[in-house]
Structure formats: structure tokens, C-alpha cells
Design an enzyme around this catalytic site. Structure first.
Site, PDB file in Angstrom:
ATOM      1  N   GLU A 286       0.844  -1.195   0.000  1.00  0.00           N
ATOM      2  CA  GLU A 286       0.000   0.000   0.000  1.00  0.00           C
ATOM      3  C   GLU A 286       0.879   1.244   0.000  1.00  0.00           C
ATOM      4  O   GLU A 286       1.816   1.354   0.783  1.00  0.00           O
ATOM      5  CB  GLU A 286      -0.890   0.014   1.243  1.00  0.00           C
TER       6      GLU A 286
ATOM      7  N   THR B 271      -3.873   4.931  -1.480  1.00  0.00           N
ATOM      8  CA  THR B 271      -4.920   5.394  -0.583  1.00  0.00           C
ATOM      9  C   THR B 271      -5.547   6.695  -1.084  1.00  0.00           C
ATOM     10  O   THR B 271      -5.026   7.359  -1.980  1.00  0.00           O
ATOM     11  CB  THR B 271      -4.375   5.607   0.843  1.00  0.00           C
ATOM     12  N   TYR B 272      -6.664   7.038  -0.461  1.00  0.00           N
ATOM     13  CA  TYR B 272      -7.489   8.176  -0.894  1.00  0.00           C
ATOM     14  C   TYR B 272      -7.889   8.935   0.358  1.00  0.00           C
ATOM     15  O   TYR B 272      -8.571   8.390   1.224  1.00  0.00           O
ATOM     16  CB  TYR B 272      -8.722   7.619  -1.616  1.00  0.00           C
TER      17      TYR B 272
ATOM     18  N   ALA C  54      -9.376  11.507   3.274  1.00  0.00           N
ATOM     19  CA  ALA C  54     -10.744  11.807   3.711  1.00  0.00           C
ATOM     20  C   ALA C  54     -11.326  12.943   2.884  1.00  0.00           C
ATOM     21  O   ALA C  54     -10.694  13.979   2.687  1.00  0.00           O
ATOM     22  CB  ALA C  54     -10.751  12.173   5.193  1.00  0.00           C
TER      23      ALA C  54
ATOM     24  N   HIS D 275      -8.018   3.245  -4.060  1.00  0.00           N
ATOM     25  CA  HIS D 275      -9.005   3.352  -2.986  1.00  0.00           C
ATOM     26  C   HIS D 275     -10.036   4.413  -3.360  1.00  0.00           C
ATOM     27  O   HIS D 275      -9.707   5.442  -3.951  1.00  0.00           O
ATOM     28  CB  HIS D 275      -8.340   3.779  -1.684  1.00  0.00           C
TER      29      HIS D 275
ATOM     30  N   GLY E 121     -14.974   5.018   4.301  1.00  0.00           N
ATOM     31  CA  GLY E 121     -14.043   6.083   4.663  1.00  0.00           C
ATOM     32  C   GLY E 121     -14.288   6.637   6.049  1.00  0.00           C
ATOM     33  O   GLY E 121     -15.362   6.456   6.630  1.00  0.00           O
ATOM     34  N   ASP E 122     -13.288   7.338   6.569  1.00  0.00           N
ATOM     35  CA  ASP E 122     -13.376   7.934   7.903  1.00  0.00           C
ATOM     36  C   ASP E 122     -13.819   9.384   7.829  1.00  0.00           C
ATOM     37  O   ASP E 122     -13.502  10.089   6.861  1.00  0.00           O
ATOM     38  CB  ASP E 122     -12.008   7.884   8.596  1.00  0.00           C
TER      39      ASP E 122
ATOM     40  N   HIS F 284     -15.432  -4.240  12.927  1.00  0.00           N
ATOM     41  CA  HIS F 284     -15.353  -2.775  12.821  1.00  0.00           C
ATOM     42  C   HIS F 284     -15.865  -2.160  14.117  1.00  0.00           C
ATOM     43  O   HIS F 284     -16.863  -2.611  14.688  1.00  0.00           O
ATOM     44  CB  HIS F 284     -16.193  -2.293  11.636  1.00  0.00           C
TER      45      HIS F 284
ATOM     46  N   GLN G 243      -8.042  -4.731   7.626  1.00  0.00           N
ATOM     47  CA  GLN G 243      -7.372  -3.732   8.453  1.00  0.00           C
ATOM     48  C   GLN G 243      -6.162  -4.414   9.096  1.00  0.00           C
ATOM     49  O   GLN G 243      -6.147  -5.627   9.291  1.00  0.00           O
ATOM     50  CB  GLN G 243      -8.356  -3.284   9.531  1.00  0.00           C
TER      51      GLN G 243
END
Length: 322
Positions: A27, A58-59, A61, A86, A117-118, A164, A191
Site C-alpha cells: 500500500e 490510498t485516498y 478523507a 481506494h 471512509g473515515d 469494525h 485492516q
């Protein structure tokens, strides 16, 4: 008109013959400055030479790294490296998401990791649906599956060995994961975790609940520990736990001075990840996915311990970072 695939599907790459004992993937994060970008490209070239199965990007927030994610992913794909992009739902309307997915298709980036997403700023804050946006990852997967230009897309999702933290219990987490797999996801990447038993229980839960969709490949996410402070922060943000026995090993190595004994902490981290990887290979994991923070050395040391890479450093006649 059907879009011509430029990328090998990640789910297909797991089936290919690999020079190592098992495929491995890495990643990357979009770089924040020129120095970080140079480090990323050096890492990409090194992992290419080491035979990486695929790379993911990755992408941030709310799409905070959208431009860099697209640019980096497109360049990685021309290396050539099988590239997984992502995609999150945060702060995007459904139409914005649809437009971005079309851009991926136009660029030939047909491997997608679908994520909710967060929340921006605080990953542990309450998740709020964007007005005009999507609520769940399975809605994103269904959207992609309905778009004619995305007929060649290969979709992955996240899975959570400890469940989660937003799910009330493991049963609810299992059902959420299965909903995404049933919607059209072909595999999941977990994760990060530090107890292989959590991974094995996740695999068993999914397969028992739905033998067809629950038996799709589950790729373990690994991060070689190089800093006690950093791994604690990562696990806190992920809502996951660091096993007490591992934390004790790291504290013993630190001897009350994390900065002064960082080499000893790092040595424990590499050893632990290597032990985990050995067990995961023995248990039939389809791939080992390393969260690299755009660095090569720690991952290469683990791969070397597994007999899958040269030893690190000019002293061994090898220096894989160019």
C-alpha cells in the site's frame, strides 16, 4: 462501447504463479511534497523488481488527496504495476462519485477498493452521510456494477479481523461484510492486525455464514512495526488492539527510551511480522499486503526472512532502493 481493460484484475493476480511462496502486495500513500514523491517512485521501482503482485493507493478523507491519488495511480499503472485505487464516500455526492469512477475507467484504472471512509479530522467521530451522497459501501459497489463503462472493474473491500468498531458485535460486522461481498466485491483486504487468530476467526465466520460469498479471498493487511508510538496511534485510529504480549515485547526493547532504542524496537517489529507472515502462509492466506508508508526497507526485511527477497543493504551485495 465496452471499455478495454488495461489492468490485470487483483482477484486474478492472486491466482498467478509467483516466484515467492505466496503473492505479496503493498500500500502506498499519495506523496505530500517532492521529496516524498521521489521516495515513492524509488519504492515503486524496488517493489516492482521484487515481484510485487499489486500496489494500492490510498485516498484521503473527503477526497483530500484526489488529484494526487489519480496522478500517482495512473503513473504506477504504466510502470507497469497492477494498481488498486481506494475510493471513499466521505464528502462526495453520488454524482461526484459516479464522475470520479468514470475517470478511473477512462484511465484504465479498473481495480477499485470500495470504502466508506473515515470522517475528516477525527476518524472516530460520528459518521455523517453527505447530502446527496451514499450511506454504505455496498451502495458504491452496486453503483459501479450498474455502470456500463465499468463492466471490467474488479472490486475489493475492507474487512476487520476484530470487527469494525462501529459494528455492535461480530455478528453485525459479519453481515455488513457479507452485504458488500454479495453486492459484487470479489475479495477483501483486512485492516492491520497483530494476532493471526483474529484473521482466522474472521475467515471462519464469513465462510460459515455464507459458503459462497464468505469464501472469497481475504488478504491479510500487515504493517511491520518500526515505532511503538506510531503503531499505538495507528491502532487507536483503527479502533483495534495491540496484543498485550506484543506490547510487552516492544516495551522491553524500548527500556524506557523509545528514541534511544528505536533499532531494538524495530528489530522486534520485523521479527513479529515475519512470524505472523509465516503462520499466515501456512494457513493458506492468498497474499500478504504490506502497509509501507512509502518505504521499502522494513517490508523487504520481512520478505527476506520469508525467503522471498534478497537481504537488505550494500553489505550483502544488494541495495534495492535506487
Amino acid at each position: 462501447m465496452a471499455h478495454i481493460r488495461r489492468q490485470v484484475a487483483v482477484s486474478d493476480s492472486l491466482k498467478f504463479t509467483t516466484p515467492g511462496r505466496v503473492p505479496f502486495s503493498v500500500e502506498f500513500m499519495p506523496p505530500r511534497d517532492d521529496a516524498a514523491e521521489q521516495r515513492l517512485w524509488s519504492a515503486a521501482e524496488a517493489f516492482h523488481d521484487l515481484g510485487v503482485s499489486f500496489v494500492s493507493v490510498t485516498y484521503g478523507a473527503g477526497g483530500s488527496t484526489r488529484g494526487r491519488t489519480l496522478r500517482v495511480a495512473e503513473q504506477l499503472a504504466t510502470k507497469p504495476l497492477t494498481t488498486l485505487v481506494h475510493m471513499t464516500l466521505v464528502e462526495h455526492t453520488a454524482e461526484e462519485i459516479r464522475s470520479l469512477i468514470r475517470t478511473f475507467a477512462d484511465l484504465g484504472l479498473t481495480n477499485l477498493l470500495a470504502l466508506r471512509g473515515d470522517p475528516p479530522g477525527d476518524p472516530n467521530a460520528e459518521w455523517v452521510q453527505t447530502e446527496g451522497g451514499l450511506l454504505y459501501t455496498n451502495e458504491l459497489i452496486e453503483m459501479v456494477r450498474e455502470m456500463p463503462e465499468c463492466e471490467n472493474f474488479d472490486i475489493g473491500i475492507a474487512s476487520f479481523p476484530e470487527g469494525h468498531f462501529r459494528a455492535a458485535d461480530l455478528e453485525m460486522d459479519t453481515q455488513y461484510t457479507l452485504a458488500k461481498l454479495r453486492a459484487g466485491a470479489e475479495y477483501s483486504i483486512t485492516q492491520m492486525f497483530f494476532d493471526v487468530d483474529h484473521y482466522l476467526r474472521l475467515r471462519d465466520r464469513l465462510a460459515a455464514a455464507d459458503p459462497e460469498h464468505g469464501s472469497k479471498p481475504i488478504i491479510p493487511g500487515l504493517m511491520p512495526i518500526t515505532s511503538l508510538r506510531a503503531v499505538r496511534k495507528q491502532m487507536e485510529l483503527a479502533g483495534a488492539s495491540l496484543p498485550k504480549s506484543l506490547e510487552r515485547r516492544l516495551l522491553d526493547a524500548a527500556k524506557g527510551d523509545e528514541e534511544g532504542n528505536k533499532a531494538a524496537i524495530r528489530e522486534v517489529g520485523i521479527e513479529v511480522t515475519s512470524e505472523m507472515a509465516e503462520r499466515l502462509i501456512a494457513e493458506g492466506a492468498p497474499d500478504l499486503h504490506f502497509m509501507t508508508m512509502n518505504n521499502v526497507r522494513a517490508t523487504q526485511e520481512v520478505l527476506h526472512n520469508l525467503g522471498m527477497a534478497p537481504a537488505w543493504g550494500p553489505g550483502y551485495g544488494h541495495d534495492m532502493v535506487r
